[in-house]
Structure formats: C-alpha cells, structure tokens
Scaffold this motif. Structure first.
Motif, PDB file in Angstrom:
ATOM      1  N   ARG A 301      26.844  33.810 -50.215  1.00 54.05           N
ATOM      2  CA  ARG A 301      26.441  33.249 -48.989  1.00 54.05           C
ATOM      3  C   ARG A 301      26.481  33.964 -47.778  1.00 54.05           C
ATOM      4  NH1 ARG A 301      31.058  28.568 -49.117  1.00 54.05           N
ATOM      5  NH2 ARG A 301      29.872  27.949 -47.168  1.00 54.05           N
ATOM      6  N   SER A 302      27.237  35.248 -47.610  1.00 51.10           N
ATOM      7  CA  SER A 302      26.980  36.102 -46.517  1.00 51.10           C
ATOM      8  C   SER A 302      25.591  36.603 -46.289  1.00 51.10           C
ATOM      9  CB  SER A 302      28.142  36.985 -46.058  1.00 51.10           C
ATOM     10  OG  SER A 302      27.966  37.874 -45.153  1.00 51.10           O
ATOM     11  N   ALA A 303      25.186  37.083 -47.480  1.00 54.16           N
ATOM     12  CA  ALA A 303      23.801  37.614 -47.510  1.00 54.16           C
ATOM     13  C   ALA A 303      22.833  36.601 -47.310  1.00 54.16           C
ATOM     14  CB  ALA A 303      23.741  38.278 -48.871  1.00 54.16           C
ATOM     15  N   ALA A 304      23.093  35.532 -47.888  1.00 49.73           N
ATOM     16  CA  ALA A 304      21.872  34.301 -47.794  1.00 49.73           C
ATOM     17  C   ALA A 304      21.915  33.985 -46.368  1.00 49.73           C
ATOM     18  CB  ALA A 304      22.120  33.121 -48.491  1.00 49.73           C
ATOM     19  N   LEU A 305      23.008  34.087 -45.400  1.00 50.91           N
ATOM     20  CA  LEU A 305      23.024  33.545 -43.957  1.00 50.91           C
ATOM     21  C   LEU A 305      22.186  34.520 -43.183  1.00 50.91           C
ATOM     22  CD1 LEU A 305      24.205  31.198 -42.280  1.00 50.91           C
ATOM     23  CD2 LEU A 305      26.284  33.022 -41.985  1.00 50.91           C
ATOM     24  N   GLU A 306      22.324  35.769 -43.516  1.00 51.24           N
ATOM     25  CA  GLU A 306      21.647  36.791 -42.706  1.00 51.24           C
ATOM     26  C   GLU A 306      20.052  36.495 -42.799  1.00 51.24           C
ATOM     27  OE1 GLU A 306      22.602  38.890 -40.249  1.00 51.24           O
ATOM     28  OE2 GLU A 306      24.806  37.919 -40.776  1.00 51.24           O
ATOM     29  N   GLU A 307      19.750  36.350 -43.970  1.00 48.62           N
ATOM     30  CA  GLU A 307      18.288  36.068 -44.235  1.00 48.62           C
ATOM     31  C   GLU A 307      17.725  34.913 -43.291  1.00 48.62           C
ATOM     32  OE1 GLU A 307      17.957  35.560 -48.511  1.00 48.62           O
ATOM     33  OE2 GLU A 307      18.406  37.616 -48.982  1.00 48.62           O
ATOM     34  N   ARG A 308      18.458  33.971 -42.943  1.00 50.60           N
ATOM     35  CA  ARG A 308      17.829  32.744 -42.383  1.00 50.60           C
ATOM     36  C   ARG A 308      18.159  32.752 -40.798  1.00 50.60           C
ATOM     37  NH1 ARG A 308      20.975  29.814 -46.330  1.00 50.60           N
ATOM     38  NH2 ARG A 308      22.218  29.053 -44.676  1.00 50.60           N
ATOM     39  N   ARG A 309      18.563  33.842 -40.323  1.00 48.66           N
ATOM     40  CA  ARG A 309      18.934  33.950 -38.945  1.00 48.66           C
ATOM     41  C   ARG A 309      17.682  33.898 -38.128  1.00 48.66           C
ATOM     42  NH1 ARG A 309      23.085  35.682 -35.750  1.00 48.66           N
ATOM     43  NH2 ARG A 309      24.389  36.208 -37.566  1.00 48.66           N
ATOM     44  N   PRO A 310      16.571  34.484 -38.305  1.00 40.84           N
ATOM     45  CA  PRO A 310      15.120  34.246 -37.423  1.00 40.84           C
ATOM     46  C   PRO A 310      14.805  33.018 -37.433  1.00 40.84           C
ATOM     47  CG  PRO A 310      14.940  36.135 -38.778  1.00 40.84           C
ATOM     48  CD  PRO A 310      16.279  35.468 -39.344  1.00 40.84           C
ATOM     49  N   GLU A 311      14.799  32.177 -38.340  1.00 47.91           N
ATOM     50  CA  GLU A 311      14.407  30.707 -38.454  1.00 47.91           C
ATOM     51  C   GLU A 311      15.400  29.867 -37.455  1.00 47.91           C
ATOM     52  OE1 GLU A 311      13.755  26.900 -41.488  1.00 47.91           O
ATOM     53  OE2 GLU A 311      14.598  28.787 -42.191  1.00 47.91           O
ATOM     54  N   HIS A 312      16.774  30.340 -37.677  1.00 51.85           N
ATOM     55  CA  HIS A 312      17.506  29.635 -36.556  1.00 51.85           C
ATOM     56  C   HIS A 312      17.360  29.650 -35.150  1.00 51.85           C
ATOM     57  CE1 HIS A 312      21.544  30.033 -34.346  1.00 51.85           C
ATOM     58  NE2 HIS A 312      21.623  28.681 -34.618  1.00 51.85           N
ATOM     59  N   ASP A 313      16.982  30.939 -34.847  1.00 45.74           N
ATOM     60  CA  ASP A 313      16.728  31.300 -33.454  1.00 45.74           C
ATOM     61  C   ASP A 313      15.422  30.626 -33.051  1.00 45.74           C
ATOM     62  OD1 ASP A 313      18.557  32.860 -33.648  1.00 45.74           O
ATOM     63  OD2 ASP A 313      17.666  34.705 -33.643  1.00 45.74           O
ATOM     64  N   ARG A 314      14.245  30.597 -33.853  1.00 48.86           N
ATOM     65  CA  ARG A 314      13.045  29.762 -33.372  1.00 48.86           C
ATOM     66  C   ARG A 314      13.501  28.292 -33.228  1.00 48.86           C
ATOM     67  NH1 ARG A 314       9.913  26.576 -36.221  1.00 48.86           N
ATOM     68  NH2 ARG A 314      11.039  27.008 -38.104  1.00 48.86           N
ATOM     69  N   CYS A 315      14.158  27.625 -34.121  1.00 44.40           N
ATOM     70  CA  CYS A 315      14.554  26.237 -34.098  1.00 44.40           C
ATOM     71  C   CYS A 315      15.031  26.066 -32.632  1.00 44.40           C
ATOM     72  CB  CYS A 315      15.386  25.909 -35.309  1.00 44.40           C
ATOM     73  SG  CYS A 315      14.344  25.866 -36.654  1.00 44.40           S
ATOM     74  N   GLN A 316      15.941  27.094 -32.309  1.00 43.79           N
ATOM     75  CA  GLN A 316      16.994  26.539 -31.267  1.00 43.79           C
ATOM     76  C   GLN A 316      16.101  26.957 -29.926  1.00 43.79           C
ATOM     77  OE1 GLN A 316      20.103  29.297 -30.853  1.00 43.79           O
ATOM     78  NE2 GLN A 316      21.306  28.125 -29.365  1.00 43.79           N
ATOM     79  N   GLU A 317      14.982  27.782 -29.932  1.00 43.69           N
ATOM     80  CA  GLU A 317      14.153  27.802 -28.686  1.00 43.69           C
ATOM     81  C   GLU A 317      13.460  26.439 -28.487  1.00 43.69           C
ATOM     82  OE1 GLU A 317      10.714  30.704 -26.769  1.00 43.69           O
ATOM     83  OE2 GLU A 317      11.678  31.397 -28.879  1.00 43.69           O
ATOM     84  N   GLU A 318      12.897  26.134 -29.505  1.00 49.39           N
ATOM     85  CA  GLU A 318      11.756  24.902 -29.822  1.00 49.39           C
ATOM     86  C   GLU A 318      12.398  23.734 -29.068  1.00 49.39           C
ATOM     87  OE1 GLU A 318       8.964  22.435 -32.903  1.00 49.39           O
ATOM     88  OE2 GLU A 318       9.836  24.664 -33.687  1.00 49.39           O
ATOM     89  N   LEU A 319      13.812  23.462 -29.539  1.00 46.35           N
ATOM     90  CA  LEU A 319      14.651  22.594 -29.075  1.00 46.35           C
ATOM     91  C   LEU A 319      14.645  22.431 -27.731  1.00 46.35           C
ATOM     92  CD1 LEU A 319      16.232  19.894 -30.277  1.00 46.35           C
ATOM     93  CD2 LEU A 319      18.116  21.429 -30.465  1.00 46.35           C
ATOM     94  N   GLU A 320      15.109  23.565 -27.154  1.00 45.20           N
ATOM     95  CA  GLU A 320      15.228  23.651 -25.636  1.00 45.20           C
ATOM     96  C   GLU A 320      14.008  23.254 -24.900  1.00 45.20           C
ATOM     97  OE1 GLU A 320      16.452  27.497 -24.711  1.00 45.20           O
ATOM     98  OE2 GLU A 320      18.527  27.266 -25.735  1.00 45.20           O
ATOM     99  N   ARG A 321      12.801  23.557 -25.296  1.00 44.72           N
ATOM    100  CA  ARG A 321      11.453  23.236 -24.590  1.00 44.72           C
ATOM    101  C   ARG A 321      11.197  21.777 -24.660  1.00 44.72           C
ATOM    102  NH1 ARG A 321       7.951  26.479 -22.824  1.00 44.72           N
ATOM    103  NH2 ARG A 321       6.350  25.246 -23.591  1.00 44.72           N
ATOM    104  N   ALA A 322      11.644  21.034 -25.975  1.00 46.08           N
ATOM    105  CA  ALA A 322      11.397  19.855 -26.278  1.00 46.08           C
ATOM    106  C   ALA A 322      12.441  19.101 -25.024  1.00 46.08           C
ATOM    107  CB  ALA A 322      11.623  19.215 -27.671  1.00 46.08           C
ATOM    108  N   ARG A 323      13.590  19.311 -24.964  1.00 45.31           N
ATOM    109  CA  ARG A 323      14.414  18.582 -24.122  1.00 45.31           C
ATOM    110  C   ARG A 323      13.953  18.696 -22.798  1.00 45.31           C
ATOM    111  NH1 ARG A 323      20.087  20.518 -27.188  1.00 45.31           N
ATOM    112  NH2 ARG A 323      20.012  19.102 -28.781  1.00 45.31           N
ATOM    113  N   LYS A 324      13.273  19.669 -22.274  1.00 45.75           N
ATOM    114  CA  LYS A 324      12.706  19.707 -20.823  1.00 45.75           C
ATOM    115  C   LYS A 324      11.798  18.572 -20.817  1.00 45.75           C
ATOM    116  CE  LYS A 324      13.847  24.617 -19.682  1.00 45.75           C
ATOM    117  NZ  LYS A 324      13.127  25.967 -19.424  1.00 45.75           N
TER     118      LYS A 324
END
Length: 1003
Positions: A301-324
């Motif tokens: 599970r730890s190895a799989a979590l590191e593989e999904r980190r870039p996608e997590h950063d992109r979703c967080q940035e897109e959510l902040e612009r939508a809230r503005k």
C-alpha cells in the motif's frame, strides 16, 4: 277364563260357517270332542288359539301355510269369532288372517290384510266396539289372560304327547319347555349379563396387561444395549405376575443405563481438555500468520500511494481555482438572466409591431397609447346600435314564428272543413250500425227460443230410435218367455196327470201293518198297489210346478219390461214430434234443423255483440264534430290577431334599420364594426406594452454587465470569460475533494500500520503453518462431538427409562382394582353358569329356578297321580347328576308297591299317559298361580286315552270329573270309541267332501 261360543268360517277343514256352543257343552262339566282322523278336531282348538293370539300353536304354524279352507267358496272370507269371559269381562274377539279375495274390478285376486275386532258387553249398552288394532287387542287379551301363547297352549290345550315326551326327555329338553312356560328369560339374561361382564372385565385386564407389555417393549427399545443384558419377560397378557416381572426388569435396565451415563461424563471431560489445548495452539498460529500478512500488505500500500502523489497535487490545485471562480458565479447568473429577458422582450416587440399597420410600426409608446384611447371611445359609442341590431334579429324570429303558426292554422281549417263536409254521411252510417246491431240482438233471442226445443227434439229422436230396438228385443224376449211358460205348464200338467194315475202306489207306500189306511180306514192291507213304469212321485211334480211358476214369473217380468220400454218409446216419440203432431221427423232432418238454427243464432249473436262498439263510435264522432267546429272558430280568431302583430313588427324594424345603418359604417353589421374596433384597440395596447418592456430589459442587461466586470476583477481573473471557464459545478468539486480525501486517508493509514511493533516483529519470524494446527484442532473437535453425542444419548436414555418406568408403575397401580373386579365377576359368572368349583351340582341359575318350579309342578301333579294310580305312584323332583351332564331338572317316580325310586322313562304306555296327564294338570295349576291367579274354567286334553285299561280309564275320568268341583269344564279330544259311551255330552266333527262340520250331542 270361560269360553262361551266359537264361530268358524272357511278355516282349516271347515268350508262353511260352523258354530260351537261351549256353554251347552260345559253344562255337564266333561265333554268329548271326537271325530275321524283328519276331520278337524285339533282345528277347533287352533281356532280358539287363533282368536285369542292371532296365530295357531307353534307346532302347526309352518312357514308359508295358509289358514284358509280349500273347501270354501272364493267369495266367503276366512273368519274366527270367539265369545268368552275373562277377568270379569264379557268379550267377543273376531279375527281374519291375510287372505286372497276376488278383485272388485276386473278378474283375478288381491291380497286382503289381516283384520281384528274386539267388542265388549255391557248390560246397559249391550255390545260395543273396543278396538280394531292388532297390537292393542293382543296386549289387552294377553294382559287379561295372563299367559303367553306358548303358556296357553300348554296349560289350556293340554297336549299329552308333549308331556309324555317331557317325562322321557333329558334335563336340557325339560329346561326349554319350562323356560317357555315360566318365562325365566330374566334369569338367563342375568347369566348372560354376568358372562358379558366377565368378558368385559377380562378384556380390560388383558388390555391393561397388553399396555404394560407395550411399555416393556418401549423400555427395551429405550434401554438399547442395556436392555439386552436383562432377562426377557416370559409372562403373557392375563397371566398373574406379569406386572411384577415388568417392574423388576425395568429397574435392572435403569441401573445399567445410569452406569453407562457416568462413563460418558468422564469421556466428555477428557475430550473437552484436549479440544481446549488444540484451540489455543490454533489461535496462536493464526495470529502469527495474520500479522505477517498485515506487514506485507502495508508495504504494498505504501508503494502504491507514492505512485498516485502527482495526481493528488493536480486535483488540489484545480479545486482551489474552482473555489475562487465560485465568488463570480452570482454575477454571471444575473448577466445571463438579464440577457434572456432582453431577448424575450425584443421578440415580443417584433410580434406586436408586425400586427400594426405600416405607418404605426415605428411610432413610440406614447403615440400608441393615444390611439388606443381614441378607438376605445368609439367602441363605447356602439353599445346602443348593437342592442338595436339584436332587437331587429329577434323581430325576424318573431315574424318566422307568426308565419309558421299561420300555416298550421290554415292546415287545421282545411282539415276541419273537409271532415265537416262528410259529417251527415258519417252520422247516418253510424246510426245504421246501431240499428242493425239492435235488430240482430232481437233476432238472436228469437233464434235461441227456437234452438233449445229443436235440440230437445233431436235428443228425443235419438232415444226414440234406440228404444225402438229395445221394444223389438223386449217383444222377442216376451215371445220366448211365453213359449217357455207354455212348455213348463204342459210338462207340469203331464206329470201331474201321470202322478194321479199312480197315486194308489204312492198311498200304499205309506201303509203300516196294523194301522188304518188313510183312504179306506181298514187295518188290513192285503194287496197294496205297487208303482208301475214311469211312476211320478210328489217331488218330481213339485219340481215341475216350481219350474212352471218360475217360467210364469219370467213371462210376467218380460211383459212388465216390454210395457216400460214401450212407455219410454212413446214418450220419446211425442217429444220428438214437438208442436207438429201430424208428422214424425227423422234424426237427420232434425239434425239439419239444429245446425241451421245454430248457424243463424251464432251470426245474429256476433252482430248483436257489436251494439256497444257502434254506440261508442257514434258518441265519439259527435264529440269530434263539436271539437272541430270549436277548433276552426279559434283558428280564424288567431289569424286576425297575427295580422295586427305583423304590422306592428314591420314599423318597429324600419326604425331600427335606420339606427343600425348610421352606426355600422362600412361594416356589414354593427357587431362586425365593434369587433374590428376591439381588435385594433387590443393590438395598440399590446404594442405599447411591448415597447416599454423592451426598454426596461435593455437597461437591466447594461447594469448586469457592470457588476460582472467588477466581480471578476476582485476574484483575481483578468476577464469575466476567464472566470467562467474555471467555474465547476458542485458535483465536480465534490469529486475532486473526495479523491484528495481518499489519498490523504490512505497516507495516514499506511503511516499508522508502519508504526505497529508486533507486525514488524512477526515479519522477522519464520513463516506460520496454520493448516497443521487446524488438522489437530479438527481431530480434537470430532472426539468431543462424539463424546457429547454419547453423553446426550445416555442421558436421554436414562430420562426415557425413568419416564416409562413411572408409566409402567402407574399402569400396575391402575390394574389392581381392575383385576380384583375381574376375579369377583368371574367367580359370580362361574357360579351362575355352573362352571365354578364352588357350584357342586354344576347347575345354572336358570336351571336352579326351573328346578324350584319343577318341584311345585311335581307336588301338584302327585295329588292327581295318586288318585289315577290308586295311590301307587308319586312324582318327585331330583337334582342328582347323570353321567357328565349338569343336575337340577331330573324327574323320578316313586313306586309305593316296591318302595323304589326310578326314572319316569321306565313307565309303561298307560302309566306314562296318566302320569303325563297328572303332570299337565299340575303344571296348569302352577302356571295359573304364576300368571297371577287367573281362573281357567275351560280346559282341553288332546289324545292318549286309548292306552288305558277300563279301570284306569275310570279312575282318570273320575279325576277329570272332579275338576267340576271348581266349576271347571274339561273337553277331551279323542277318537276312542269307548269314551263316546262314557261321556254323553259330545261335539262331533264330521268329515265331508264339501268340508268338515260340527254336530252337538247333548245329554
């Protein structure tokens, strides 16, 4: 009971009615009923028994036998009538058996039911009916006599042959006879009841033993292997000791089962300890395997979590612009709404201007409102003109109505004129129908007066012709009767003449030596005349005279019959002539006359029936004439009124037309002009409103654009379009937030599991082997289940054995009183049946009672037997056993000459007769007392006297003669010739070809 008179009709051998006067026969006390064999002596006694009981003695009541005499005519019914005195009452009973009789209609026979009648005699009222019911009469007579039919036949009709057999028979045969006479059925019923109770008690004991054995079988099944160790039960149902053996056997089975239960408890305890140890070992291995697997899963599970980190950063940035962009969303929605309102207002304005005339399409809202007010004022001014136009239309409708009414009245007047023009002809025709119907009614009455006499003449003519044939036949019969009378008279005169010629021989036949002659008076008759050839005696002459008189009577009857027929013929001829006495009409002529009158009468009656309808038709026509005159006059009045109304309507409509023409202008009507103005006003108003709405929407759109530009600048966007492109809906934002939250939760869970110490230590140990531990545990588990099953079975077996043993003990306790009752009833039943060891003589209860009755009979018979045997013999009862038979009904005779006691079967023929006679008379006395002391004044003794010598016969007759001391009468039934000399009063039964008859021989 005393018999007075017996009437026998068509019964047995008696073909005609025979009368037996018992009062005359009983006056001497002893009378003889004799006659040749087969003449019917016993049938007289059968008739007495049939009259009293509706049946003959049982020995002669064979199946299918008929009581009707074969000598009797078919129209003579079988009947027996007996007059007797019993119980102080004088009665007359009449009985007829079921018998065939000729049918009343047609040929053949039909079966007549049996009939019974009972009458009683009262000195004041005489004979009067009591009953016609078989059952009531039988019950009444049986109650008065106090004896059944079998008792009556043994006591009153003493059959010596039966008592001779009684003396020689064994105890069983004597018991049957005495049982019928003394009605000991109640004691036999007691025996049967005790036997039935014994069988019932025995069945209950057997049933209880069978239930106990059934419980023993269930105990054996419940005990299983423990039951095989006990000794089997050898007793059978009904045997003593069965209950104790079952209880003992059940106790052994329970003890063995408890021992096996203790062993099962110890085995279960050992299996439980082993199962618990295996369970602990299995749990430890399973926990080690789980921790090792958990640590491996954490690394993955730890190895799989590191593989999904870039996608997590992109979703967080897109959510902040939508809230503005969400802060600009209200201004965007307001701008879109203003744009939609402006487009709708522009479209509405275009549609409204398209409906206006070209010169008004570009004018402003104020000009359009001014034109609207102008046309609205013109519309108000048309209200009076519209009312005038509506009134003009109504006037047109009224004119149409007046024209329609005028046409209807014209049609009514023309129809009335046409009908009234034919009134005189119609009235005359209807009056003619009434007059014709009245004339037909008068004609029908006249024809009815002629038709009835004509029909009577026709009937009389038919009778006249039929009687003419009867007159001719009567004349022929009279001619034949006269010829027969002349022949009979001639034959009689010829025979009379021949008799007179030989009268001397007839007188000579009556001469007696020494007595004077009736003709000459001489006592000497030297040469008496003898009859010659063809001599006619007085009887022949009398028969010829009777034949002549019969022929004369037949001739007189024929003359009388001819006179009656001629009178009826003359009367019919007179009635057939009617009023016309000059000529005689035939039946055909009178028939034609009747048919013609009948037809004319029917036609006249048909025409007369139309009188009332004709009168009603005349009345209806006159009423219609009056109504049509009135309707024509009313129509002329309505026509005048309509002319005046039409002129008034024309003037009013001319004035209204002038007003309407001025108001409608170029339109075809005022309403059309008003409608055109109304549409113009509406279009102008719509157009003005559409202009104002379009101006307001443009202003609001401009204000929304200003607000949107200001909101986008404050949110950090260069243009409103950039903010709109970044904007996301709520579902898209929730999806982004969910993916962000999922990644963060997984990161926290992985961090927590990597920090677990026990999992990290378990990963450092060798790999776990849970399958081996599982096998060991399953083996221990199976041993525990087997031990538990064995324990449950042993416990259930002990409980079932305890319950069944308790039931067996309850059954044994309930069996105690039942067995005691059975032993008591069996002892009583054995005593009553004579099979018990306590009953030394093996006597049944009924035999014991009959033995007491036999002692009474023997004592009563001895009083007469000693007189008949000159003191030599005495009858005694014996209860000694003979061979293997039961005791109680033995009968011995004591010989005073030898002092010995011997069986009655050793008596000689004559000794057997007077011993049986004494026994019969003694039995009659005992049965009479048993029946309640009913006095028997008439007895019959049937046969047996031929076996006695003269001295013994005298002694027997002396004994029978002594019965008169009690005012009894005894009838002896015998064909012994010596008895006719010794007994002067006799009833002789004579056997003849036409049937037997009875003759009284009185002293």
């Amino acid at each position: 009971m005393r018999l007075h008179r017996l009437s026998i009709t068509a019964f047995g051998p008696f073909g005609a009615t025979q009368e037996v006067d018992f009062d005359a026969l009983s006056s001497a006390g002893l009378f003889l009923l004799h006659g040749p064999t087969g003449a019917g002596k016993t049938s007289v006694l059968d008739a007495v028994c049939f009259a009293l009981y509706g049946a003959v003695p049982g020995a002669r009541q064979s199946p299918g036998a008929s009581l009707r005499s074969d000598h009797a005519p078919v129209d003579l019914p079988t009947e027996v009538q007996l007059e007797l005195t019993v119980g102080g009452r004088r009665l007359e009973v009449t009985r007829s058996p079921a018998q065939p009789r000729p049918k009343k209609r047609g040929d053949g026979f039909t079966m007549e039911k049996a009939q019974s009648r009972l009458r009683g005699y009262d000195p004041e009222r005489g004979w009067h009916a009591l009953s016609k019911s078989h059952q009531e009469i039988g019950e009444e007579l049986t109650q008065l006599i106090g004896m059944s039919r079998d008792q009556f036949c043994q006591v009153v009709l003493l059959p010596q042959g039966d008592f001779a057999r009684f003396l020689r028979s064994d105890a069983e045969a004597r018991g049957k006879l005495l049982g019928r006479l003394f009605d000991t059925r109640r004691f036999a019923a007691v025996e049967e009841r005790l036997a039935e109770l014994r069988r019932g008690a025995e069945a209950r004991v057997t049933a209880a033993d069978e239930r106990i054995l059934a419980l023993a079988q269930r105990i054996a099944q419940a005990a299983g292997p423990a039951g095989a160790e006990a000794t089997p039960i050898a007793a059978r149902p009904g045997e003593a000791g069965l209950a104790e053996a079952v209880l003992e056997w059940a106790a052994i089975a329970r003890s063995t089962a408890r021992e096996r239960l203790d062993i099962a408890h110890r085995v279960v305890a050992w299996a439980e300890d082993r199962q618990r140890g295996a369970r602990h070992a299995l749990d430890a291995v399973r926990e080690l395997a789980r921790l090792q697997q958990r640590y491996e899963e954490t690394l993955l599970r730890s190895a799989a979590l590191e593989e999904r980190r870039p996608e997590h950063d992109r979703c967080q940035e897109e959510l902040e612009r939508a809230r503005k962009a969400d802060r600009v969303a209200p201004a965007l929605e307001l701008r879109e709404e203003a744009e939609r309102a402006y487009r709708a207002a522009s479209d509405g304005l275009g549609r409204a201007r398209a409906l206006l005339s070209p010169e008004l399409r570009d004018v402003g809202a104020d000009r359009l409102a001014e034109l609207e007010r102008k046309f609205q004022q013109e519309l108000y001014a048309l209200d009076a003109a519209r009312e005038a136009e509506e009134r003009s239309a109504r006037i047109d409708g009224e004119r149409v109505r007046l024209n329609r009414e005028a046409q209807a009245d014209d049609e009514l007047i023309r129809e009335a004129d046409a009908w009234l023009a034919d009134w005189d002809t119609t009235r005359a025709a209807l009056k003619g129908r009434v007059d014709a119907s009245q004339e037909a009614a008068t004609r029908a009455e006249q024809l009815a007066g002629l038709l009835a006499p004509a029909r009577r003449r026709l009937d009389a003519a038919g009778r006249r012709d039929a009687l003419a044939t009867d007159v001719q036949q009567a004349e022929e019969r009279l001619t034949g009767a006269r010829g027969q009378e002349l022949d009979a008279r001639k034959s009689w005169l010829d025979l009379r003449e021949r008799r007179l010629r030989g009268i001397a021989a007839e007188l000579a036949a009556g001469l007696v030596a020494g007595e004077p002659c009736t003709v000459c008076g001489s006592a000497d008759h030297p040469v008496p005349a003898s009859p010659g050839d063809g001599h006619v005696d007085r009887a022949t002459e009398e028969r010829a005279l009777a034949a002549q008189q019969s022929a004369e009577e037949a001739r007189a009857r024929a003359e009388q019959q001819l006179g009656l027929v001629r009178e009826r013929h003359a009367a019919a001829e007179t009635e057939a002539r009617g009023d016309d006495a000059s000529a005689s009409s035939t039946v055909a002529e009178l028939g034609e006359l009747v048919d013609r009158l009948t037809g004319e009468h029917a036609e006249a009656h048909r025409l007369a029936a139309a009188t009332n309808p004709a009168r009603e038709a005349l009345t209806a026509a006159e009423r219609e004439h009056t109504e049509r005159l009135e309707q024509r006059q009313e129509a002329h009045g309505r026509m005048s009124a309509r002319t005046a109304a039409r002129e008034a309507l024309d003037g009013e409509q001319a004035r209204l037309e002038e007003q309407i023409a001025a108001a409608r202008g170029e339109s075809p009507s005022v309403a059309a002009h008003a409608e055109r103005l109304t549409r113009r006003v509406a279009r102008l108003a719509d157009a003005a409103e559409a202009v104002r709405t379009e101006q307001d929407a443009a202003q609001r759109r401009k204000e929304a654009d200003d607000r949107l530009s200001d909101a986008a600048f404050r949110a950090g966007f260069d243009t409103p379009e950039a903010a709109a492109a970044t904007l996301l809906d709520a579902a898209a934002q929730r999806d982004l937030q969910h993916r962000i939250d999922t990644w963060q939760a997984e990161a926290a869970a992985v961090a927590d599991r990597r920090a677990e110490r026990d999992a990290r230590e378990a990963a450092e140990q060798p790999a776990a082997q849970p399958s081996a531990a599982q096998g060991e545990f399953e083996a221990a588990e199976w041993l525990l289940r087997e031990a538990s099953s064995a324990l449950a079975a042993a416990d259930e077996r002990c409980g079932e054995l305890t319950r069944l043993s308790r039931q067996a003990a309850d059954e044994v306790r309930r069996l105690g009183p039942v067995r005691q009752e059975y032993e008591r009833i069996a002892r009583l039943a054995g005593l009553a049946a004579g099979t018990s060891a306590d009953n030394e003589r093996k006597m049944r209860l009924e035999a014991y009672v009959l033995a007491a009755r036999l002692e009474q009979v023997a004592a009563a018979a001895t009083a007469r037997l000693q007189r008949m045997s000159s003191g030599r013999y005495t009858l005694v009862h014996s209860d000694a056993r003979t061979g293997g038979r039961r005791a109680g009904l033995g009968l011995h005779v004591v010989d005073a000459w030898t002092g010995s006691e011997r069986d009655t079967a050793t008596l000689s023929g004559g000794e057997t007769f007077f011993a049986s006679l004494a026994l019969a008379l003694g039995l009659a006395d005992v049965v009479t007392e048993e029946a309640g002391g009913v006095r028997l004044d008439t007895l019959f003794i049937d046969e047996g006297f031929g076996s006695l010598d003269d001295q013994t016969l005298d002694e027997v007759l002396d004994v029978l003669d002594s019965l008169r001391e009690r005012d009894r009468s005894v009838g002896i039934v015998s064909h012994v010739a010596d008895l006719r000399r010794r007994i002067p009063v006799r009833l002789e039964v004579v056997k003849e070809r036409q049937g037997s008859s009875v003759r009284h021989r009185l002293a």
